[in-house]
Design an enzyme around this catalytic site. Sequence first.
Site, mmCIF file in Angstrom:
data_model
loop_
_atom_site.group_PDB
_atom_site.id
_atom_site.type_symbol
_atom_site.label_atom_id
_atom_site.label_comp_id
_atom_site.label_asym_id
_atom_site.label_seq_id
_atom_site.Cartn_x
_atom_site.Cartn_y
_atom_site.Cartn_z
ATOM 1 N N LEU A 85 0.851 -1.178 0.000
ATOM 2 C CA LEU A 85 0.000 0.000 0.000
ATOM 3 C C LEU A 85 0.894 1.237 0.000
ATOM 4 O O LEU A 85 1.968 1.233 0.612
ATOM 5 C CB LEU A 85 -0.899 0.028 1.242
ATOM 6 C CG LEU A 85 -1.940 -1.089 1.388
ATOM 7 C CD1 LEU A 85 -2.684 -0.941 2.714
ATOM 8 C CD2 LEU A 85 -2.914 -1.100 0.223
ATOM 9 N N ASP A 86 0.436 2.295 -0.657
ATOM 10 C CA ASP A 86 1.169 3.558 -0.633
ATOM 11 C C ASP A 86 1.309 4.043 0.813
ATOM 12 O O ASP A 86 0.494 3.707 1.681
ATOM 13 C CB ASP A 86 0.423 4.621 -1.438
ATOM 14 C CG ASP A 86 0.290 4.261 -2.911
ATOM 15 O OD1 ASP A 86 1.151 3.520 -3.408
ATOM 16 O OD2 ASP A 86 -0.671 4.717 -3.542
ATOM 17 N N GLN A 87 2.316 4.831 1.062
ATOM 18 C CA GLN A 87 2.582 5.303 2.421
ATOM 19 C C GLN A 87 1.373 6.023 3.023
ATOM 20 O O GLN A 87 1.087 5.876 4.208
ATOM 21 C CB GLN A 87 3.804 6.234 2.438
ATOM 22 C CG GLN A 87 4.233 6.645 3.833
ATOM 23 C CD GLN A 87 5.652 7.169 3.875
ATOM 24 O OE1 GLN A 87 6.502 6.725 3.107
ATOM 25 N NE2 GLN A 87 5.929 8.102 4.763
ATOM 26 N N ARG A 108 -5.814 6.144 -7.065
ATOM 27 C CA ARG A 108 -5.592 7.596 -6.987
ATOM 28 C C ARG A 108 -5.573 8.223 -8.378
ATOM 29 O O ARG A 108 -6.186 9.271 -8.617
ATOM 30 C CB ARG A 108 -4.296 7.867 -6.243
ATOM 31 C CG ARG A 108 -4.300 7.349 -4.811
ATOM 32 C CD ARG A 108 -2.893 7.232 -4.231
ATOM 33 N NE ARG A 108 -2.219 8.535 -4.202
ATOM 34 C CZ ARG A 108 -0.926 8.668 -3.910
ATOM 35 N NH1 ARG A 108 -0.173 7.596 -3.659
ATOM 36 N NH2 ARG A 108 -0.386 9.876 -3.878
#
Length: 278
Positions: free
Chosen positions: A130-132, A230
Amino acid sequence: MTSFQYTVPTDGLTIEHLLREQWEAGKKTVHFMRMSKSVTGVDGEPVEWKFPQKAGTELTFTVPDAHSTYTPEKMNLKVIFEDEHILVVFKPAGIATHPNDSNQTGTLMNYVMAYVKENGGEYAEHIHRLDQGTAGVILIAKHPIAKTLFDRMIERNEIVRKYQAETDGLMKRPKGTINLPIGKDRHQPSKRLVSISGQSAVTHFRVLERKTDTTIVEAELETGRTHQIRVHLAHLGHPVVGDVLYDGSRTKDGYFRLNATALSFTHPLTGEQLNIEQ
């Protein structure tokens, strides 16, 4: 070394067929296990590789070189599901999924490694990331064979991953599918964009709630490109709230409103249908 138990599901299955054909374990792993006779029965004796097994037979597999190099770092870890093959844990927003070099700490995998070692294990590898800025559920393999099996399931879209996002603006469409390729932004390396020369990317979405000036959306990934949800939502004109990289409105805490909420799949080693929610 890491060991796990396995129950033979059907009559006539051989160890060789299971490892080579069904699990597609690496050649090095298969060779070591055969030479070291590391598949044993309930009596602890090695099992003949080409002997057909009966359904219900209990076997123990011992896997070589099963250790990971993440530096263990103690931290409260929310474990949502665990068996001897996998972990599903919650990643808070604001931390990376894994280190970018061997000295980095403060990532989810550092915390996972500490948990695994506390419980007698040596191996942990994430199946996806997962993205930060994204919080939510992450699947972790506890031995190399599980890693191989679940990696293949991700590639074949056999793991359903659901997310919930709050987006800027009121989305008119109640549901839909975004099928647009995603590539790197050559002007900004950390950014992605919809590009005809990019990799195929498919996101399914449906509106859960429309607020005063934002929309709550459930998104389901069919592919797993970097920043996929996103990028796709921003392309529709509804960036994720807080996702300033893609022109989303700012939040007070600096995090964007995107959460990985659920994983669904058939467990390749137990046959169980799992629906795991945050």
